[in-house]
Structure formats: structure tokens, C-alpha cells
Design an enzyme around this catalytic site. Structure first.
Site, PDB file in Angstrom:
ATOM      1  CB  THR A 191      14.213  -4.903  -9.259  1.00 24.83           C
ATOM      2  OG1 THR A 191      15.120  -3.808  -9.164  1.00 24.83           O
ATOM      3  CG2 THR A 191      14.745  -5.912 -10.268  1.00 24.83           C
ATOM      4  N   GLY A 215       0.831  -1.200   0.000  1.00 25.94           N
ATOM      5  CA  GLY A 215       0.000   0.000   0.000  1.00 25.94           C
ATOM      6  C   GLY A 215       0.864   1.248   0.000  1.00 25.94           C
ATOM      7  CB  SER A 216       4.071   2.007   1.691  1.00 29.36           C
ATOM      8  OG  SER A 216       3.619   1.639   2.972  1.00 29.36           O
ATOM      9  CE1 TYR A 246       0.966   3.999   9.083  1.00 27.15           C
ATOM     10  CE2 TYR A 246       0.322   2.707   7.164  1.00 27.15           C
ATOM     11  CZ  TYR A 246       1.261   3.063   8.107  1.00 27.15           C
ATOM     12  OH  TYR A 246       2.515   2.488   8.062  1.00 27.15           O
ATOM     13  CG  ASP A 257      -5.494   3.776   1.071  1.00 26.91           C
ATOM     14  OD1 ASP A 257      -5.597   2.544   0.881  1.00 26.91           O
ATOM     15  OD2 ASP A 257      -4.566   4.291   1.731  1.00 26.91           O
ATOM     16  CD  GLU A 258     -12.073   0.784  -1.755  1.00 31.04           C
ATOM     17  OE1 GLU A 258     -12.521  -0.313  -1.389  1.00 31.04           O
ATOM     18  OE2 GLU A 258     -12.718   1.849  -1.660  1.00 31.04           O
ATOM     19  CB  VAL A 259      -4.530  -0.336   1.358  1.00 31.70           C
ATOM     20  CG1 VAL A 259      -3.537  -1.298   1.995  1.00 31.70           C
ATOM     21  CG2 VAL A 259      -3.919   0.282   0.094  1.00 31.70           C
ATOM     22  CE  LYS A 260      -5.745  -1.761   8.618  1.00 31.30           C
ATOM     23  NZ  LYS A 260      -5.761  -1.237  10.006  1.00 31.30           N
TER      24      LYS A 260
HETATM   25  C1  LIG Z   1      -1.744  -0.581   5.684  1.00 34.29           C
HETATM   26  C2  LIG Z   1      -2.258   0.528   4.873  1.00 34.29           C
HETATM   27  C3  LIG Z   1      -1.449   1.157   3.898  1.00 34.29           C
HETATM   28  C4  LIG Z   1      -0.012   0.777   3.704  1.00 34.29           C
HETATM   29  O1  LIG Z   1       0.127  -0.536   3.269  1.00 34.29           O
HETATM   30  P1  LIG Z   1       1.510  -1.317   3.508  1.00 34.29           P
HETATM   31  O2  LIG Z   1       1.267  -2.662   2.968  1.00 34.29           O
HETATM   32  O3  LIG Z   1       1.786  -1.285   4.974  1.00 34.29           O
HETATM   33  O4  LIG Z   1       2.544  -0.583   2.739  1.00 34.29           O
HETATM   34  C5  LIG Z   1      -2.024   2.129   3.124  1.00 34.29           C
HETATM   35  N1  LIG Z   1      -3.294   2.510   3.301  1.00 34.29           N
HETATM   36  C6  LIG Z   1      -4.100   1.940   4.212  1.00 34.29           C
HETATM   37  C7  LIG Z   1      -5.515   2.385   4.334  1.00 34.29           C
HETATM   38  C8  LIG Z   1      -3.604   0.950   5.039  1.00 34.29           C
HETATM   39  O5  LIG Z   1      -4.386   0.396   5.979  1.00 34.29           O
END
Ligand SMILES: *Cc1c(COP(=O)(O)O)cnc(C)c1O
Length: 434
Positions: free
Chosen positions: A294, A109-110, A136, A237-240
């Protein structure tokens, strides 16, 4: 005990640690981890949501094995490979029309959010970014630069402007929270920050690390309208909370909005490192060799991600997140009637939070103790929140009702033990959490 935890402390740096208790694990299956002490631990965290299908899922094992048996290189930088192309095609089918352009692949996500932050500024020529207090978006310099979480103090970009995320519990009602947050934003755009200088607004459709805050009804619709008026791109940001966790495939669907750019991570790889940015071609194809590492787009992680998406579809895991999540939520609501420590239960699907309060203030210490005590009793969960007082539930999407009940029973006991002073505060000495 194999002593693995102690050995780790003599060999592995603590710089990436976010520890709440001293557990080493040697394996896992489904919603359970196996400790080096032989214990089975019910995992309500799923490694912060990364283990979206639980541990050792056969579909992921098979996909990874197949990809490694005849490995199509280790990267998409200089050659195309089939798993990456299939994954890109699949992801394009899962986002709204306006985001349906091209896909960029990363590891986390970062790096995905960092790439978006650089890309939107470069492609639009607008220097500024909007994001929320408590947000975050990652742990690299470029993703911390657009984050608003207190754990990332000092890393903000000078062109970042943070605005309040509506907190219905703190404000007393969703309406009050919505009105205050919108009024702040409208005033900001009318006075301090020229909207035509803003490239993008990074949003979390549920602010997870900030405290699992669920936005009030209609809030993001109004944000969307403001963004459209001023040509500001919306980055979801749908990461979590994406990929089915919220009970819809995309968490932004609850708000009825259509973001321009969608960011996936964590659960996408089901435990393997892979992230994706999906958005319009004009932005995603702004420049070649603009953001690369890479082994980005390696076929092994892409194959795992494709297996995750196929399994979510085949096994109706979005519906399971909705159904099991509702049941878990109802059980937590029942706990709230018996535990004075519980101030608020919130979330959607299998993205839930329980805010602990004492005497009207955040119950930090009790939160850390409850997490520690739950671990002792066999349940893994962590806490989040700008005040470090929100228990977070992000279990595997495969969670069953029986597992949900088992976890709630353990939490019930843990909260009772903490409230009765049966958990020694000295246990927290090595566990600052965050
Ligand atoms: C965890 C998170 C990130 C970052 O993801 P990483 O895998 O730790 O790099 C970005 N956005 C949200 C909403 C997160 O919960």
C-alpha cells in the site's frame, strides 16, 4: 540506565532481533549514537548500513519535513507524486545503459529482491534462478527463496541453484578462488542445469553478510560473459555495498560489468524504509499490479532518498568513502600485524571486514566477545560471515579520519582484552547473534 532495554524485553517480540549486546539508544548525531545511559557510541555499523549519512542528517530532516508539510498522498499505487518521479529519474541516471528502463519502489531490500525474483521468471518464461552460497537477499519468503546464507536454511526455492562465491582467503589466492568458482559454474551449466532455463543470476558485487568477500579480479567479467552467452539476466544486489559505500557509486563498477537489473535498499533512505529496482522496461513493465504494497512509493521516503542521493553527490561522499575507507583499511592492516586473532582484512571503501581465526579455524567465540567488548568500550559494530567470524565495518559515508582512528583504537583494545581472556564468556549468554 533508563531500563529501556529491559522494558523492551517485556513488550517487543524477539523475532526480528539480531542482538550482540544490551544497548538501548535514545538519539544520535552523525557517526555517534546516544545510549539511554548517556554514553556516546561511535557507530561503525550505521544500522547495517541503512544510516548512510549518519544519524539526524540535516538534509534528510529537511526533505522529510518538506514532504510532510504538504503531503502528496501516501503511496504511488493509484496516484503519481513528485518525489517518486524525481527519485526514479535520478536513479535512472545512475545505472548503466542496459538497466536504464524503469524503476520500481519498495520498502526494503527484501521486497525488492522478492519482486525481482518473481518478475524475471514471469517476464522471461524461464523458471530457474542462480545465486551464490552465502548470499543474503532478504528476510521475506520470496527473497529467502533466492538466498544462500546459512541463516536461511530451509527457505530455498526448488528452482534455485546455488554456486560457490570465490573466497580468496580460504582458497589461498584470488586466482585459485576464481578458477575454482568459474570451473564449478561452467560445469554446472554444461551438465546439470540447462542455461536456457535460467532467468537470472543474483550477484552481490561484494558478498557482505556472507563474510565481506571481495571477488577476485576478473571473476565477474567472466560471469558476465557466460550470462550473455546464455541470455541470463544479471541482477546486482547493491543493497548493502552500493550507493557510494565501496568507493564507487555502484559496487559492480569495480568489476567492470554492466548488470541488467540493479537493486538498491538500506542506505537509499538514509534510515527511512525505501528500496528500488532499476531495469529494462520490458521486464519492469511486464504486468501492472504485479507487486505492490500500500505505501510503496510514498513521497516521504522518496524525498528522503532523493536527499540522500543529492547529499552523496554534493558532499563527494563516494570520494570520502574511498579515502576514509583506505585509511581505515590501512589502520586495520596495522592491527593485523599485532593481533594473532586477525586472519584477514578485506573490503572496499567503507565496506570492510576483518576475519578472526584461532588455530587455523573460525574464531566464533572471540568474534562475539570482541563485538561485545567494543560495545563496552564505546564502539558499535557487528559480525557477519557464513562462519560468524567476520567483524563488519559499514560506518556512515560521512565518517571522518579522526572517527576512523578512534574506532580502530577501541577495536585494538577490545581485541587485546579478548585475547588476554579479560572478557567474561558468560556475557554472551543472551546474545546468540547469527
Ligand atoms: C540487508 C540486505 C538485503 C535485505 O534488505 P532488508 O532491508 O533487510 O530487507 C538484501 N540484500 C543485501 C545484500 C543485504 O545486505
Amino acid at each position: 540506565m533508563s531500563g529501556l532495554y529491559a522494558r523492551e524485553s517485556r513488550s517487543v517480540s524477539t523475532m526480528a532481533h539480531l542482538r550482540f549486546f544490551p544497548q538501548a539508544v535514545v538519539g544520535g548525531s552523525g557517526a555517534y549514537l546516544t545510549g539511554d545511559d548517556g554514553r556516546k557510541l561511535l557507530d561503525f555499523a550505521a544500522s547495517w548500513g541503512a544510516a548512510s549519512l549518519g544519524h539526524s542528517h540535516p538534509a534528510i530532516r529537511e526533505a522529510v519535513n518538506r514532504a510532510l508539510c504538504d503531503q502528496a498522498g501516501a503511496s504511488y499505487l493509484s496516484t503519481a507524486n513528485e518525489p517518486s518521479v524525481l527519485l526514479a529519474e535520478k536513479l535512472l541516471s545512475l545505472v548503466p545503459e542496459r538497466a536504464r528502463g524503469r524503476v520500481w519502489f519498495g520498502h526494503s531490500g527484501s521486497d525488492a529482491n522478492e519482486t525481482v525474483a518473481r518478475m524475471v521468471v514471469a517476464a522471461t518464461g524461464r523458471p530457474r534462478i542462480l545465486a551464490f552460497n552465502g548470499a543474503y537477499h532478504g528476510g521475506t519468503v520470496g527473497s529467502m527463496a533466492v538466498s544462500g546464507h546459512p541463516a536461511q536454511q530451509g527457505a530455498r526455492a526448488k528452482d534455485l541453484t546455488l554456486v560457490p562465491y570465490p573466497n580468496s582467503y580460504a582458497a589461498g589466492s584470488p586466482e585459485a578462488a576464481k578458477d575454482a568458482a568459474l570451473a564449478y559454474l561452467e560445469k554446472l551449466l554444461a551438465t546439470e542445469i540447462p542455461p536456457q532455463e535460467i532467468a537470472a543470476f543474483f550477484i552481490e558485487p561484494i558478498q557482505s553478510d556472507g563474510g565481506m568477500l571481495v571477488p577476485p579480479e576478473g571473476f565477474f567479467k567472466d560471469v558476465e560473459a557466460l550470462c550473455r552467452t546464455h541470455g541470463i539476466l544479471i541482477v546486482s544486489d547493491e543493497v548493502k555495498v552500493g550507493l557510494g559505500r565501496s568507493g564507487r557509486f555502484n559496487a559492480f563498477e569495480h568489476a567492470g560489468i554492466e548488470p541488467d537489473i540493479v537493486v538498491f535498499g538500506k542506505g537509499l533512505g538514509g534510515g527511512l524504509p525505501v528500496s528500488a529496482v532499476v531495469g529494462p522496461e520490458a521486464i519492469l513493465n511486464h504486468a501492472v499490479a504485479f507487486s505492490l504494497q500500500t505505501v510503496h512509493g510514498n513521497p516521504v521516503c522518496a524525498a528522503a532518498a532523493l536527499a540522500v542521493l543529492q547529499t552523496i553527490e554534493r558532499d563527494n561522499l563516494v570520494a570520502n568513502a574511498e579515502r576514509t575507507g583506505r585509511m581505515l583499511r590501512e589502520a586495520l592492516d596495522r592491527l593485523a600485524t599485532r593481533h594473532a586473532l586477525i586472519g584477514n582484512v578485506r573490503g572496499r571503501g567503507l565496506a570492510l571486514g576483518v576475519e578472526l581465526v584461532a588455530n587455523g579455524a573460525p574464531a566464533l567465540r572471540q568474534t562475539a566477545l570482541a563485538v561485545y567488548r567494543a560495545f563496552q568500550l564505546g564502539l558499535v559494530l557487528y559480525y557477519v560471515g557464513v562462519n560468524s567470524n567476520v567483524l563488519e565495518f559499514t560506518p556512515p559515508l560521512t565518517l571522518t579520519e579522526a572517527e576512523a582512528q578512534e574506532g580502530v583504537a577501541i577495536l585494538d583494545q577490545a581485541l587485546a582484552d579478548v585475547a588476554a581472556g579479560r572478557v567474561d564468556e558468560a556475557l554472551l549468554a543472551d546474545f546468540a547473534g547469527w
